[in-house]
Scaffold this motif. Structure first.
Motif, PDB file in Angstrom:
ATOM      1  N   LYS A 197     -13.305  -3.474  -3.520  1.00  0.00           N
ATOM      2  CA  LYS A 197     -13.329  -2.846  -4.472  1.00  0.00           C
ATOM      3  C   LYS A 197     -12.201  -2.072  -4.950  1.00  0.00           C
ATOM      4  CE  LYS A 197     -18.305  -1.950  -3.636  1.00  0.00           C
ATOM      5  NZ  LYS A 197     -19.404  -0.850  -3.349  1.00  0.00           N
ATOM      6  N   ASN A 198     -11.679  -1.186  -4.038  1.00  0.00           N
ATOM      7  CA  ASN A 198     -10.431  -0.477  -4.524  1.00  0.00           C
ATOM      8  C   ASN A 198      -9.424  -1.651  -4.645  1.00  0.00           C
ATOM      9  OD1 ASN A 198     -11.637   1.735  -3.707  1.00  0.00           O
ATOM     10  ND2 ASN A 198     -10.927   1.858  -1.941  1.00  0.00           N
ATOM     11  N   GLU A 199      -9.278  -2.496  -3.941  1.00  0.00           N
ATOM     12  CA  GLU A 199      -7.925  -3.636  -4.335  1.00  0.00           C
ATOM     13  C   GLU A 199      -8.193  -4.255  -5.515  1.00  0.00           C
ATOM     14  OE1 GLU A 199      -5.925  -5.175  -1.120  1.00  0.00           O
ATOM     15  OE2 GLU A 199      -5.865  -3.527   0.288  1.00  0.00           O
ATOM     16  N   PHE A 200      -9.658  -4.527  -5.750  1.00  0.00           N
ATOM     17  CA  PHE A 200      -9.812  -5.217  -7.225  1.00  0.00           C
ATOM     18  C   PHE A 200      -9.493  -4.424  -8.134  1.00  0.00           C
ATOM     19  CE2 PHE A 200     -12.916  -5.343 -10.594  1.00  0.00           C
ATOM     20  CZ  PHE A 200     -12.757  -6.895 -11.117  1.00  0.00           C
ATOM     21  N   GLY A 201      -9.668  -2.945  -8.316  1.00  0.00           N
ATOM     22  CA  GLY A 201      -9.231  -2.371  -9.199  1.00  0.00           C
ATOM     23  C   GLY A 201      -7.740  -1.980  -9.388  1.00  0.00           C
ATOM     24  N   ILE A 202      -6.966  -2.321  -8.377  1.00  0.00           N
ATOM     25  CA  ILE A 202      -5.582  -2.108  -8.423  1.00  0.00           C
ATOM     26  C   ILE A 202      -5.240  -3.542  -8.835  1.00  0.00           C
ATOM     27  CG2 ILE A 202      -3.485  -2.387  -7.082  1.00  0.00           C
ATOM     28  CD1 ILE A 202      -5.120  -0.941  -5.017  1.00  0.00           C
ATOM     29  N   ALA A 203      -5.639  -4.540  -8.871  1.00  0.00           N
ATOM     30  CA  ALA A 203      -5.227  -5.855  -9.238  1.00  0.00           C
ATOM     31  C   ALA A 203      -5.582  -6.050 -10.638  1.00  0.00           C
ATOM     32  CB  ALA A 203      -6.005  -6.889  -8.347  1.00  0.00           C
ATOM     33  N   LYS A 204      -6.795  -5.510 -11.163  1.00  0.00           N
ATOM     34  CA  LYS A 204      -7.232  -5.472 -12.450  1.00  0.00           C
ATOM     35  C   LYS A 204      -6.131  -4.628 -13.408  1.00  0.00           C
ATOM     36  CE  LYS A 204     -11.324  -5.062 -15.348  1.00  0.00           C
ATOM     37  NZ  LYS A 204     -12.621  -4.511 -15.177  1.00  0.00           N
ATOM     38  N   GLN A 205      -5.590  -3.506 -12.790  1.00  0.00           N
ATOM     39  CA  GLN A 205      -4.624  -2.731 -13.601  1.00  0.00           C
ATOM     40  C   GLN A 205      -3.069  -3.338 -13.501  1.00  0.00           C
ATOM     41  OE1 GLN A 205      -5.020   0.119 -15.362  1.00  0.00           O
ATOM     42  NE2 GLN A 205      -7.256  -0.046 -14.984  1.00  0.00           N
ATOM     43  N   LEU A 206      -2.831  -4.002 -12.370  1.00  0.00           N
ATOM     44  CA  LEU A 206      -1.453  -4.390 -12.289  1.00  0.00           C
ATOM     45  C   LEU A 206      -1.229  -5.734 -12.678  1.00  0.00           C
ATOM     46  CD1 LEU A 206      -0.327  -3.125  -8.835  1.00  0.00           C
ATOM     47  CD2 LEU A 206       0.119  -2.218 -11.048  1.00  0.00           C
ATOM     48  N   GLY A 207      -2.368  -6.615 -12.727  1.00  0.00           N
ATOM     49  CA  GLY A 207      -2.353  -7.987 -12.771  1.00  0.00           C
ATOM     50  C   GLY A 207      -1.906  -8.546 -11.524  1.00  0.00           C
ATOM     51  N   VAL A 208      -2.767  -9.659 -11.043  1.00  0.00           N
ATOM     52  CA  VAL A 208      -2.880 -10.396  -9.985  1.00  0.00           C
ATOM     53  C   VAL A 208      -1.440 -10.510  -9.228  1.00  0.00           C
ATOM     54  CG1 VAL A 208      -3.772 -12.280  -8.387  1.00  0.00           C
ATOM     55  CG2 VAL A 208      -5.138 -11.451 -10.402  1.00  0.00           C
ATOM     56  N   ASP A 209      -0.742 -11.094 -10.091  1.00  0.00           N
ATOM     57  CA  ASP A 209       0.675 -11.599  -9.275  1.00  0.00           C
ATOM     58  C   ASP A 209       1.437 -10.180  -9.035  1.00  0.00           C
ATOM     59  OD1 ASP A 209       0.635 -14.066 -10.241  1.00  0.00           O
ATOM     60  OD2 ASP A 209       1.477 -14.013 -12.105  1.00  0.00           O
ATOM     61  N   GLN A 210       1.375  -9.261  -9.804  1.00  0.00           N
ATOM     62  CA  GLN A 210       2.187  -7.976  -9.082  1.00  0.00           C
ATOM     63  C   GLN A 210       1.440  -7.264  -8.156  1.00  0.00           C
ATOM     64  OE1 GLN A 210       4.721  -7.442 -10.659  1.00  0.00           O
ATOM     65  NE2 GLN A 210       5.394  -5.162  -9.774  1.00  0.00           N
ATOM     66  N   TYR A 211       0.094  -7.426  -8.137  1.00  0.00           N
ATOM     67  CA  TYR A 211      -0.721  -6.934  -6.909  1.00  0.00           C
ATOM     68  C   TYR A 211      -0.286  -7.677  -5.667  1.00  0.00           C
ATOM     69  CZ  TYR A 211      -4.598  -6.914  -3.871  1.00  0.00           C
ATOM     70  OH  TYR A 211      -5.510  -7.248  -2.597  1.00  0.00           O
ATOM     71  N   GLU A 212      -0.150  -8.943  -5.663  1.00  0.00           N
ATOM     72  CA  GLU A 212       0.045  -9.805  -4.635  1.00  0.00           C
ATOM     73  C   GLU A 212       1.610  -9.315  -4.192  1.00  0.00           C
ATOM     74  OE1 GLU A 212      -0.231 -14.508  -3.330  1.00  0.00           O
ATOM     75  OE2 GLU A 212      -0.432 -13.958  -5.426  1.00  0.00           O
TER      76      GLU A 212
END
Length: 68
Positions: A33-48
């Protein structure tokens, strides 16, 4: 985001039984859930690029982002 939404993803369903038991634990669900929120904010590419998530986690997050 609920635990049930995570469990209903194709990525979660593809896990073997033992791995499912590990990811059903509260701390692992919270991590998703936490990392989903981060990926949603940053975008998947940046999160990865920043977090280097495990393949399962990335697959679940991508699937959940497509649903939302």
């Amino acid at each position: 985001m609920t635990n049930d939404q995570i469990k209903e993803t194709k990525a979660f369903q593809e896990l073997d039984t033992v791995t499912k038991l590990v990811y059903q634990k509260k701390e692992m669900m919270t991590k998703v859930k936490n990392e989903f929120g981060i990926a949603k904010q940053l975008g998947v590419d940046q999160y990865e690029k920043i977090y280097f998530p495990r393949p399962y986690l990335l697959k679940v997050i991508k699937e959940l982002l497509q649903q939302n």
